[in-house]
Write a protein that holds these residues in place. Structure first.
Motif, PDB file in Angstrom:
ATOM      1  N   ILE A  80      12.086   5.877  -2.339  1.00  0.00           N
ATOM      2  CA  ILE A  80      11.566   4.633  -1.770  1.00  0.00           C
ATOM      3  C   ILE A  80      12.394   3.476  -2.328  1.00  0.00           C
ATOM      4  N   LEU A  81      12.947   2.666  -1.449  1.00  0.00           N
ATOM      5  CA  LEU A  81      13.685   1.470  -1.847  1.00  0.00           C
ATOM      6  C   LEU A  81      12.951   0.269  -1.269  1.00  0.00           C
ATOM      7  N   TYR A  82      12.365  -0.541  -2.162  1.00  0.00           N
ATOM      8  CA  TYR A  82      11.503  -1.643  -1.727  1.00  0.00           C
ATOM      9  C   TYR A  82      12.097  -2.965  -2.186  1.00  0.00           C
ATOM     10  N   PHE A  83      12.563  -3.770  -1.233  1.00  0.00           N
ATOM     11  CA  PHE A  83      13.019  -5.127  -1.510  1.00  0.00           C
ATOM     12  C   PHE A  83      11.784  -6.032  -1.417  1.00  0.00           C
ATOM     13  N   SER A  84      11.008  -6.073  -2.485  1.00  0.00           N
ATOM     14  CA  SER A  84       9.761  -6.836  -2.471  1.00  0.00           C
ATOM     15  C   SER A  84      10.045  -8.311  -2.703  1.00  0.00           C
ATOM     16  N   ARG A 138       0.834  -1.211   0.000  1.00  0.00           N
ATOM     17  CA  ARG A 138       0.000   0.000   0.000  1.00  0.00           C
ATOM     18  C   ARG A 138       0.869   1.262   0.000  1.00  0.00           C
ATOM     19  N   VAL A 139       1.921   1.252   0.801  1.00  0.00           N
ATOM     20  CA  VAL A 139       2.822   2.409   0.848  1.00  0.00           C
ATOM     21  C   VAL A 139       3.485   2.609  -0.506  1.00  0.00           C
ATOM     22  N   TYR A 156      14.145   9.235   2.953  1.00  0.00           N
ATOM     23  CA  TYR A 156      14.104   7.894   2.371  1.00  0.00           C
ATOM     24  C   TYR A 156      13.139   7.016   3.152  1.00  0.00           C
ATOM     25  N   LEU A 157      12.677   5.977   2.470  1.00  0.00           N
ATOM     26  CA  LEU A 157      11.878   4.915   3.082  1.00  0.00           C
ATOM     27  C   LEU A 157      12.358   3.601   2.486  1.00  0.00           C
ATOM     28  N   ILE A 158      12.840   2.716   3.327  1.00  0.00           N
ATOM     29  CA  ILE A 158      13.340   1.415   2.886  1.00  0.00           C
ATOM     30  C   ILE A 158      12.436   0.338   3.465  1.00  0.00           C
TER      31      ILE A 158
END
Length: 356
Positions: A238-242, A227-228, A340-342
Motif C-alpha cells: 500500500i502506497l498512501y500519499f496522505s 479506512r482502507v 499494489y494499492l496506491i
C-alpha cells in the motif's frame, strides 16, 4: 562550516553540488531541502546585487538559480521543516516565497488557494484560485502549470469560495436595521445558490482522492482512504500519499518515505513491467544533478534505486523491483509478485506525469 552569507559565489556553488549529491544518494535527511533553499537564496542575493553590467552578463545564471528556487519551494515546500511530514504553515510560507521569485506561477497560487479553502478563508481562497486560472493561460513551464484535473477543481473551489463569501455577506445584511435594509432578500431566492454550493462540496469530498490498483482507478473520499489504510488487504503493498506523509505498508509493517522515493516507487508500480523496464533516462526527473554529458550517472542511478529497494525490504516486502539489461543498459521493473494499492489526492501532481 562558515555561514552561507560569508561565502563567495564559488563556495556557495560547491555547497550546492554537495547537497545535490546528497539528494541523489537516496538518503532521507530532514534538513536537506531547507538547506538547499537557503543556499540558492544566498546565491540569488549575491547575483542580484552585482553591478548592472555584471548582472546582464550572468543573466542565464540568475535564471537558473531562480528556477531552482521555485522548484524546491513548490515541489518540496511542505517538507522544508521535516522531510517526512507535511506542514501546512511551512507550505504556505514556501508557496508565498516562490511567488516572490515568480509571481505568475499557477500551481503556487492553486496550492495557496487550497490551503486557504481548507481553513475556511474563502475570500483569500477566491483570490488565489482566480490568479491560478489567470496565470495558467500562456504559462510556459508544464511542470508548474495546472493539469486538467486541477483546472476542474480550481473552477469548483473558485465557485464555492464565491458562494461562501456571498453567504457571509447575506448573513451580514440580515443583521442590518430595518430602516436601512427595507427590502430583505428572501432566503428562497438564494436556495439555488446553496444547492450549487452543496453539490460542489459533495464532489470535492467524494472525489478528493484516487485509488489505483492493477485493475484500474476509482475516486474516493479521504475518509475511505483512511479506512482502507487502517485495514489494508493482506499481501499487498500500500502506497498512501496522505495529507500528512507518504507511507508504504505491507502486512502490518510500514515506513514513511520522502516525496522523491515515494514517487519513484509509484512510477515503478504504474509505469513498468518486464517488457517495459525503466532506464536512467526514464527516471531523470528524480535526480537533482546530471553529468557533464547531461545524463544521470549510472552509479548514481543504481545506488538510488537500491536504497529504495532496501527500504522496502526493511518492512518485509519481497523484492518487487527487479533489475535487468534493456537495450544495453541497467534497467528496473515491477515484477508483479504482489498486488499494489496506491492512494493520492486527485489533484496531486507527480514529478513524472501530470495525467495519472
Amino acid at each position: 562550516m562558515r555561514r552561507l552569507s560569508e561565502m563567495s559565489l564559488d563556495e556557495l556553488y560547491d555547497v550546492e553540488e554537495k547537497f545535490l549529491q546528497e539528494l541523489d544518494s537516496g538518503e532521507e535527511k530532514d534538513w536537506i531541502y531547507l538547506e538547499i533553499v537557503e543556499v540558492y537564496e544566498q546565491i540569488f542575493h549575491k547575483l542580484t546585487r552585482l553591478p548592472l553590467i555584471k548582472r546582464k552578463e550572468r543573466k542565464v545564471e540568475i535564471e537558473y538559480v531562480t528556477k531552482q528556487l521555485v522548484k524546491y519551494l513548490i515541489t518540496y515546500g511542505t517538507y522544508l521543516k521535516t522531510q517526512l511530514k507535511k506542514d501546512d504553515f511551512t507550505a504556505i510560507k514556501s508557496f508565498k516565497k516562490a511567488l516572490n521569485y515568480e509571481r505568475t506561477n499557477p500551481i503556487a497560487h492553486y496550492r495557496l488557494g487550497f490551503l486557504a479553502y481548507k481553513e475556511q478563508q474563502y475570500a483569500e481562497a477566491l483570490h488565489y484560485f482566480e490568479k491560478a486560472l489567470q496565470y495558467q493561460n500562456g504559462y510556459p513551464n508544464k511542470r508548474f502549470s495546472l493539469n486538467e484535473q486541477q483546472m476542474y477543481y480550481a473552477h469548483l473551489y473558485l465557485a464555492n469560495s464565491a458562494l461562501f463569501v456571498a453567504e457571509k455577506t447575506y448573513q451580514s445584511m440580515k443583521k442590518l436595521p430595518d430602516h436601512i435594509n427595507k427590502e430583505k432578500v428572501p432566503f428562497s431566492e438564494l436556495s439555488s445558490l446553496y444547492d450549487m454550493l452543496q453539490r460542489n462540496e459533495t464532489i470535492l469530498k467524494t472525489q478528493a482522492f484516487i485509488k489505483v490498483t492493477p485493475s484500474g482507478k476509482t475516486y474516493c473520499s479521504k475518509e475511505e482512504c483512511d479506512r482502507v489504510f487502517m485495514a489494508p488487504p493482506a499481501n499487498a503493498v500500500i502506497l498512501y500519499f496522505s495529507d500528512r506523509e507518504n507511507i508504504v505498508t505491507f502486512n502490518g509493517k510500514e515506513i514513511a518515505l520522502a516525496v522523491n522515493p515515494a514517487e519513484m516507487l509509484c512510477y515503478f508500480l504504474l509505469k513498468t513491467n518486464q517488457k517495459q523496464p525503466a532506464r536512467k533516462s526514464d527516471l531523470e526527473d528524480f535526480f537533482a544533478r546530471k553529468g557533464e554529458d547531461g545524463e544521470v550517472r549510472k552509479n548514481t542511478f543504481i545506488q538510488k534505486v537500491n536504497r529504495l529497494r532496501n527500504k522496502l525490504n526493511d518492512i518485509g516486502l519481497p523484492f518487487i523491483i527487479e533489475s535487468c539489461q534493456f537495450k544495453g543498459e541497467t534497467a528496473y521493473f515491477y515484477n508483479g509478485s504482489v498486488d499494489y494499492l496506491i492512494m493520492y489526492r486527485s489533484d496531486y501532481t507527480f514529478m513524472f506525469d501530470d495525467t495519472l
